[in-house]
Enzyme design. Sequence first.
Site, PDB file in Angstrom:
ATOM      1  N   LYS A 249       0.830  -1.209   0.000  1.00 44.01           N
ATOM      2  CA  LYS A 249       0.000   0.000   0.000  1.00 44.01           C
ATOM      3  C   LYS A 249       0.864   1.259   0.000  1.00 44.01           C
ATOM      4  O   LYS A 249       0.453   2.303  -0.522  1.00 44.01           O
ATOM      5  CB  LYS A 249      -0.973   0.008   1.171  1.00 44.01           C
TER       6      LYS A 249
ATOM      7  N   ARG B  41      -8.560   2.513  13.061  1.00 44.76           N
ATOM      8  CA  ARG B  41      -7.818   1.326  13.495  1.00 44.76           C
ATOM      9  C   ARG B  41      -8.702   0.344  14.258  1.00 44.76           C
ATOM     10  O   ARG B  41      -8.298  -0.790  14.506  1.00 44.76           O
ATOM     11  CB  ARG B  41      -6.636   1.728  14.381  1.00 44.76           C
TER      12      ARG B  41
ATOM     13  N   ARG C 261      14.908  -7.088   3.943  1.00 44.99           N
ATOM     14  CA  ARG C 261      15.290  -5.687   3.816  1.00 44.99           C
ATOM     15  C   ARG C 261      16.487  -5.330   4.705  1.00 44.99           C
ATOM     16  O   ARG C 261      16.553  -5.713   5.868  1.00 44.99           O
ATOM     17  CB  ARG C 261      14.112  -4.765   4.179  1.00 44.99           C
TER      18      ARG C 261
ATOM     19  N   ARG D 192      16.031  -3.245  10.452  1.00 41.91           N
ATOM     20  CA  ARG D 192      15.192  -2.629  11.471  1.00 41.91           C
ATOM     21  C   ARG D 192      14.777  -3.701  12.480  1.00 41.91           C
ATOM     22  O   ARG D 192      14.577  -4.863  12.122  1.00 41.91           O
ATOM     23  CB  ARG D 192      13.951  -2.016  10.829  1.00 41.91           C
TER      24      ARG D 192
ATOM     25  N   ARG E 133       3.192  -8.357  14.337  1.00 41.38           N
ATOM     26  CA  ARG E 133       2.571  -7.257  13.594  1.00 41.38           C
ATOM     27  C   ARG E 133       1.384  -7.752  12.762  1.00 41.38           C
ATOM     28  O   ARG E 133       0.351  -7.082  12.663  1.00 41.38           O
ATOM     29  CB  ARG E 133       3.609  -6.593  12.685  1.00 41.38           C
TER      30      ARG E 133
END
Length: 332
Positions: A116, A191, A230, A275, A286
């Site tokens: 997104k 949310r 990543r 990260r 998550r």
Amino acid sequence: RPEKSPNTSHVFDPRSTFVTMFGRAASRAWTRFQPHSRKAGAAAFAATAGGFAYTQKEATRCDSTEVGAGLATGLVAGGVLGYFCNKSKAAAVEEKYNTYWPRKIMMVFGAPGAGKGTQGPRIVEMLGIPQLSTGDMLREAVAAGTEVGKKAKAVMAAGGLVSDDIVIGIIADRIKADDCKSGFILDGFPRTQAQAEALDKMLAESGEAVSLVMAFDVDPAVLEERICGRWIDKASGRSYHVKFAPPKSMKIGTDGRPIPESMKDDISGDKLMQRPDDTAEALTKRLDGYKKQTVPILDHYAPKGIVKRIDGGAPINNVWAEVKAKLRNGPQ
């Protein structure tokens, strides 16, 4: 009768002054009549000037009928050119309106790595509507010193969490801005189902409602590959991926994974980092949180027929093609 100007050798004809004044007035009127097309006004002016030039050149040999005919020719030619130029632009605007509007009130949902963040800016560019982040709106309201911003500032200064009522108030103020006239995309809100219901109530006060909820679906295994692969250079923000964009220095260990010490920035040679939340363990948490928050919201809007699901695991160009198709009004 035409007379010689005392200061020039040219023929002075009072009718030319009338032609000039009338031509300029016609050009200004046409430009005001076609406010969405400067080209239309320019075309009318150019053609009118052409008609005037011709009549002035022939002023010593033509009568008032010919002067009028020359002027009329210029006006008609300019009008025709301006009409078709403006008609083309108007048709394009009307087609876009019929395809994507009335006011598009959108939400975009997607798990971390679903895409997104890549597709959102494309939607903004194509539709010309802003993507509104609750965090950005909150900071802007506080900086501007609005009534709702002052309430939010007081709560944050006391170490508290900004309530849903305050956030809704900030959104209500923000979407009145000129850049939201054609619509907006909500980013990071709602949310919870309670926030969604509060948003619906606020929009209903002005006779509006959420018109599109776009959800990017991606297989968890694909998300793990995207997220956990990543690596970034902290100083520059340059991003790498062990599969899609590996650094030149990368070396693979016996376990099939990159050796951390070999992960270095291509330009500076500095050591890359991951990260803390770009790990399989963090991603699992998550995703669990995303499902618990998002699924009830999608279920809330599903009966209205406005939830559009996107295959975020497809190649990026295919994803964009599906996004564009589902942004359209009417049957898909």
